[in-house]
Design an enzyme around this catalytic site. Structure first.
Site, PDB file in Angstrom:
ATOM      1  N   LEU A  73       0.862  -1.172   0.000  1.00  0.00           N
ATOM      2  CA  LEU A  73       0.000   0.000   0.000  1.00  0.00           C
ATOM      3  C   LEU A  73       0.901   1.226   0.000  1.00  0.00           C
ATOM      4  O   LEU A  73       1.927   1.241   0.687  1.00  0.00           O
ATOM      5  CB  LEU A  73      -0.903   0.025   1.247  1.00  0.00           C
ATOM      6  CG  LEU A  73      -1.971  -1.072   1.360  1.00  0.00           C
ATOM      7  CD1 LEU A  73      -2.729  -0.941   2.680  1.00  0.00           C
ATOM      8  CD2 LEU A  73      -2.930  -1.031   0.187  1.00  0.00           C
ATOM      9  N   ASP A  74       0.524   2.239  -0.778  1.00  0.00           N
ATOM     10  CA  ASP A  74       1.307   3.472  -0.795  1.00  0.00           C
ATOM     11  C   ASP A  74       1.420   4.037   0.616  1.00  0.00           C
ATOM     12  O   ASP A  74       0.530   3.838   1.455  1.00  0.00           O
ATOM     13  CB  ASP A  74       0.650   4.517  -1.697  1.00  0.00           C
ATOM     14  CG  ASP A  74       0.723   4.152  -3.170  1.00  0.00           C
ATOM     15  OD1 ASP A  74       1.474   3.210  -3.510  1.00  0.00           O
ATOM     16  OD2 ASP A  74       0.036   4.809  -3.974  1.00  0.00           O
ATOM     17  N   ARG A  75       2.476   4.758   0.859  1.00  0.00           N
ATOM     18  CA  ARG A  75       2.745   5.317   2.189  1.00  0.00           C
ATOM     19  C   ARG A  75       1.530   6.029   2.806  1.00  0.00           C
ATOM     20  O   ARG A  75       1.199   5.799   3.962  1.00  0.00           O
ATOM     21  CB  ARG A  75       3.950   6.259   2.109  1.00  0.00           C
ATOM     22  CG  ARG A  75       4.313   6.889   3.446  1.00  0.00           C
ATOM     23  CD  ARG A  75       5.585   7.720   3.314  1.00  0.00           C
ATOM     24  NE  ARG A  75       5.967   8.274   4.594  1.00  0.00           N
ATOM     25  CZ  ARG A  75       7.214   8.360   5.040  1.00  0.00           C
ATOM     26  NH1 ARG A  75       8.204   7.927   4.300  1.00  0.00           N
ATOM     27  NH2 ARG A  75       7.477   8.888   6.212  1.00  0.00           N
ATOM     28  N   VAL A  77      -1.600   5.614   2.346  1.00  0.00           N
ATOM     29  CA  VAL A  77      -2.820   4.809   2.320  1.00  0.00           C
ATOM     30  C   VAL A  77      -2.857   3.869   3.518  1.00  0.00           C
ATOM     31  O   VAL A  77      -1.847   3.296   3.912  1.00  0.00           O
ATOM     32  CB  VAL A  77      -2.898   3.998   1.011  1.00  0.00           C
ATOM     33  CG1 VAL A  77      -4.171   3.147   0.966  1.00  0.00           C
ATOM     34  CG2 VAL A  77      -2.833   4.935  -0.190  1.00  0.00           C
ATOM     35  N   ARG A 178      -4.694   6.219  -7.945  1.00  0.00           N
ATOM     36  CA  ARG A 178      -4.484   7.661  -7.921  1.00  0.00           C
ATOM     37  C   ARG A 178      -4.285   8.223  -9.332  1.00  0.00           C
ATOM     38  O   ARG A 178      -4.865   9.248  -9.702  1.00  0.00           O
ATOM     39  CB  ARG A 178      -3.280   7.976  -7.037  1.00  0.00           C
ATOM     40  CG  ARG A 178      -3.459   7.512  -5.599  1.00  0.00           C
ATOM     41  CD  ARG A 178      -2.144   7.400  -4.850  1.00  0.00           C
ATOM     42  NE  ARG A 178      -1.498   8.697  -4.695  1.00  0.00           N
ATOM     43  CZ  ARG A 178      -0.308   8.849  -4.123  1.00  0.00           C
ATOM     44  NH1 ARG A 178       0.365   7.793  -3.669  1.00  0.00           N
ATOM     45  NH2 ARG A 178       0.218  10.056  -3.997  1.00  0.00           N
TER      46      ARG A 178
END
Length: 250
Positions: A73-75, A77, A178
């Site tokens: 997961l992106d930072r 998120v 995104r």
């Protein structure tokens, strides 16, 4: 079917993390926002290292602790995330990801509303490693990778011009949700990287991992992790019952 509602948790109160699922093979947690999944150039504490230390302390394990990273997961998120506690489990889950037998559903709040209330977005994405940004490029571009997601509009907050969307990922590309929503003119709330013109500095990106589902690497039972978004803006524009109903439909 195994869900996070009926798993016997071992020592959850002793953990620094909200545990959704744990057995000898797997660890499912709620990823906190603004923590990198694994070590990066920032040198900030990363989730993988913190979880290894957490397991080591809770079970008083000597030496190094194995924990396999299955998905990311992106930072910025947060939400449901699964890790493998053995190399065999990691290998089998990685194969489930490759064979698209690993389901991921997200909730996102975007600016504006997509032209269609539900649909599929298919793009070719190219990552710039130097700037850590991803862009939509023409099909056939060298290094480009196909990105596919399905989405459904859940509701709108007209006074704020915001829309709540359920997103099902069919591929797992960096920054995929995104970038693809920004590309159709609906950047995510709080996304400074792909929606700078719409967002204010300091806003938390509104992207949450609602659901992760996969066959258990040992028992083969369908396993589900569910995490509802936090009770704070902008998620609080919709009531908790909305999120509970969505989770029950998965």
């Amino acid at each position: 079917m195994t869900t996070n509602n009926n798993i016997e948790k071992r020592n959850p109160a002793d953990s620094d993390f909200e545990i959704l699922y744990e057995d000898n093979h797997l660890l499912g947690i709620v990823k906190p926002v603004n923590i990198p999944t694994q070590g990066d150039a920032s040198s900030d504490p990363d989730l993988l290292s913190l979880l290894k230390e957490d397991i080591k302390e809770r079970y008083q394990k000597p030496g190094n602790v194995y924990l396999g990273l299955v998905h990311r997961l992106d930072r910025p998120v947060g939400g449901a995330m699964i890790f493998a506690k053995t190399s065999k489990a990691a290998s089998r889950l990685s194969e489930a990801v490759r064979s698209r037998n690993f389901d991921k559903t997200y909730l996102a709040i975007v600016h504006g509303t997509p032209a269609k209330r539900q649909g599929r977005l298919t793009n070719t994405l190219l990552k710039n490693e130097r700037t850590n940004t991803v862009s939509v490029v023409p099909k056939g571009t060298p290094g480009g990778k196909e990105a596919i997601l399905d989405y459904e509009v859940i509701g709108t907050a007209a006074s704020d011009n915001l829309t709540l969307i359920k997103v099902t990922l069919l591929t797992g590309r960096p920054h995929q949700i995104r970038v693809q929503f920004s590309h159709i003119g609906c950047p995510l709330y709080g996304d400074q990287k792909y929606g700078q013109a719409f967002n204010k500095p300091g806003q938390q990106i509104a992207l949450w991992s609602l659901y992760v589902g996969f066959p258990h690497p040992v028992t083969k039972e369908q396993t589900q992790l569910i995490s509802l978004p936090p009770e704070e803006a902008p998620w609080s524009l919709w009531n908790r019952q909305t999120y509970r109903e969505l989770s029950r439909q998965l």
